[in-house]
Design a protein around this motif. Structure first.
Motif, PDB file in Angstrom:
ATOM      1  N   PHE A 123       0.798  -1.290   0.209  1.00 51.27           N
ATOM      2  CA  PHE A 123       0.136  -0.041   0.075  1.00 51.27           C
ATOM      3  C   PHE A 123       0.890   1.271  -0.023  1.00 51.27           C
ATOM      4  O   PHE A 123       0.726   2.179  -0.595  1.00 51.27           O
ATOM      5  CB  PHE A 123      -0.951  -0.131   1.278  1.00 51.27           C
ATOM      6  N   LEU A 124       2.076   1.260   0.842  1.00 49.96           N
ATOM      7  CA  LEU A 124       2.673   2.479   0.962  1.00 49.96           C
ATOM      8  C   LEU A 124       3.593   2.737  -0.277  1.00 49.96           C
ATOM      9  O   LEU A 124       4.084   3.683  -0.556  1.00 49.96           O
ATOM     10  CB  LEU A 124       3.591   2.416   2.225  1.00 49.96           C
ATOM     11  N   ASP A 138       2.677   1.846  -3.162  1.00 45.54           N
ATOM     12  CA  ASP A 138       1.807   2.562  -4.361  1.00 45.54           C
ATOM     13  C   ASP A 138       1.801   3.938  -3.980  1.00 45.54           C
ATOM     14  O   ASP A 138       1.555   4.791  -5.063  1.00 45.54           O
ATOM     15  CB  ASP A 138       0.358   1.810  -4.091  1.00 45.54           C
ATOM     16  N   LEU A 139       1.748   4.346  -2.801  1.00 47.74           N
ATOM     17  CA  LEU A 139       1.682   5.994  -2.569  1.00 47.74           C
ATOM     18  C   LEU A 139       2.907   6.615  -2.745  1.00 47.74           C
ATOM     19  O   LEU A 139       3.056   7.790  -2.690  1.00 47.74           O
ATOM     20  CB  LEU A 139       1.386   6.112  -1.180  1.00 47.74           C
ATOM     21  N   ARG A 152      -6.051   4.033   4.836  1.00 46.28           N
ATOM     22  CA  ARG A 152      -6.195   5.433   4.370  1.00 46.28           C
ATOM     23  C   ARG A 152      -5.753   6.434   5.573  1.00 46.28           C
ATOM     24  O   ARG A 152      -5.256   7.501   5.269  1.00 46.28           O
ATOM     25  CB  ARG A 152      -7.638   5.782   3.661  1.00 46.28           C
ATOM     26  N   ALA A 159      -2.057   6.444   6.215  1.00 44.92           N
ATOM     27  CA  ALA A 159      -1.776   7.219   4.935  1.00 44.92           C
ATOM     28  C   ALA A 159      -1.668   8.883   5.566  1.00 44.92           C
ATOM     29  O   ALA A 159      -0.666   9.418   5.154  1.00 44.92           O
ATOM     30  CB  ALA A 159      -2.239   7.027   3.836  1.00 44.92           C
ATOM     31  N   ALA A 203      -3.355  10.784   0.548  1.00 42.48           N
ATOM     32  CA  ALA A 203      -4.154  10.262   0.066  1.00 42.48           C
ATOM     33  C   ALA A 203      -5.506  10.588  -0.025  1.00 42.48           C
ATOM     34  O   ALA A 203      -6.545   9.914   0.240  1.00 42.48           O
ATOM     35  CB  ALA A 203      -4.011   8.635   0.198  1.00 42.48           C
ATOM     36  N   SER A 211      -7.702   6.083  -3.556  1.00 43.09           N
ATOM     37  CA  SER A 211      -6.965   4.798  -3.535  1.00 43.09           C
ATOM     38  C   SER A 211      -5.500   4.841  -3.980  1.00 43.09           C
ATOM     39  O   SER A 211      -4.912   5.700  -4.743  1.00 43.09           O
ATOM     40  CB  SER A 211      -7.685   3.949  -4.574  1.00 43.09           C
ATOM     41  N   PRO A 212      -4.675   3.774  -3.740  1.00 35.46           N
ATOM     42  CA  PRO A 212      -3.476   4.008  -4.365  1.00 35.46           C
ATOM     43  C   PRO A 212      -3.095   4.040  -5.899  1.00 35.46           C
ATOM     44  O   PRO A 212      -2.296   4.862  -6.163  1.00 35.46           O
ATOM     45  CB  PRO A 212      -2.695   2.336  -3.721  1.00 35.46           C
ATOM     46  N   GLU A 242      -4.941  -1.594  -8.926  1.00 39.69           N
ATOM     47  CA  GLU A 242      -4.665  -2.581  -7.787  1.00 39.69           C
ATOM     48  C   GLU A 242      -5.273  -3.904  -8.144  1.00 39.69           C
ATOM     49  O   GLU A 242      -5.313  -4.575  -7.115  1.00 39.69           O
ATOM     50  CB  GLU A 242      -5.501  -2.106  -6.815  1.00 39.69           C
TER      51      GLU A 242
END
Length: 222
Positions: free
Chosen positions: A22-23, A25-26, A108, A111, A141, A154-155, A184
């Motif tokens: 997840f991170l 993707d950010l 989220r 994030a 995000a 979303s990512p 995703e």
């Protein structure tokens, strides 16, 4: 742009892997350690910007590591724990943690907390991309609307906005977008990118992401 380096100290492998993905993707750099000893070794090998710290790590507890200011250095710390006890939360914050979240964690929200802690503790600028009717906070995000309301990104949406923002006025074809901003799920085939961009346009209320028939897409900022 230099990506923040996040060290995930978590002994639940499935959760740690999902969190790292997840991170990433950010746009963050991530590394996972599963024990207090491994965390100690990782921090001695090089500095990190932020540590996501499970207090119940085997080998050396999170509280022990929080007490070791020479080891933590300038890294920010967000504690993750499955214990909802308020006393433990207070002790963790008094020991030097910058923030505290009880599992299960909403990714989220995490994030957003990471973005706020990095901005406050390390003086990092938030990554804000402005559109006609809203702004996208890529660090947190979230979409920020003029009336004060927000909506999650979303990512995959964060990756799309970042890709367009880093390539203004440049035509990006579907293959380039799928490579730079993968979806995703396995829907990332052929014209699925069209529907992803259409949904993103609606959320942002923007016409600045332009479709060029037969060529691809282009971001036209003011």
């Amino acid at each position: 742009m230099l990506r923040a380096r996040i060290l995930i100290a978590e002994d639940e492998p499935d959760f740690a892997s999902a969190l790292a993905e997840f991170l990433q993707d950010l746009g963050y750099q991530t590394e996972i350690v599963a024990t207090g000893i491994a965390l100690d070794a990782a921090l001695r090998a090089g500095p990190r910007d932020l540590i996501l710290l499970d207090l119940g790590l085997p080998g050396r507890t999170g509280f022990d590591l929080l007490d070791d200011s020479d080891l933590i250095g300038r890294a920010a710390v967000i504690v993750l724990t499955g214990n909802p006890d308020a006393v433990e939360r207070i002790v963790g914050l008094e020991a030097g943690a910058d923030d505290y979240l009880v599992k299960p964690v909403d990714l989220r929200e995490l994030a957003a907390r990471i973005g706020s802690v990095l901005a406050r503790r390390l003086g990092r600028q938030r990554q804000i991309v402005s559109f006609e009717n809203a702004s996208a906070d890529l660090t947190a995000a979230r979409i920020l609307y003029p009336d004060g309301l927000t909506a999650p990104l979303s990512p995959g949406e964060v990756a799309l906005i970042r890709t367009f923002a880093e390539n203004p006025h440049r035509v990006l074809d579907r293959d380039q977008l799928l490579e730079l901003a993968p979806a995703e799920t396995t829907e990332a085939l052929d014209r699925a990118i069209d529907s992803r961009i259409a949904r993103l346009r609606r959320k942002l209320g923007t016409a600045q992401i332009v479709t060029l028939r037969g060529r691809g897409f282009r971001y036209e900022p003011d």
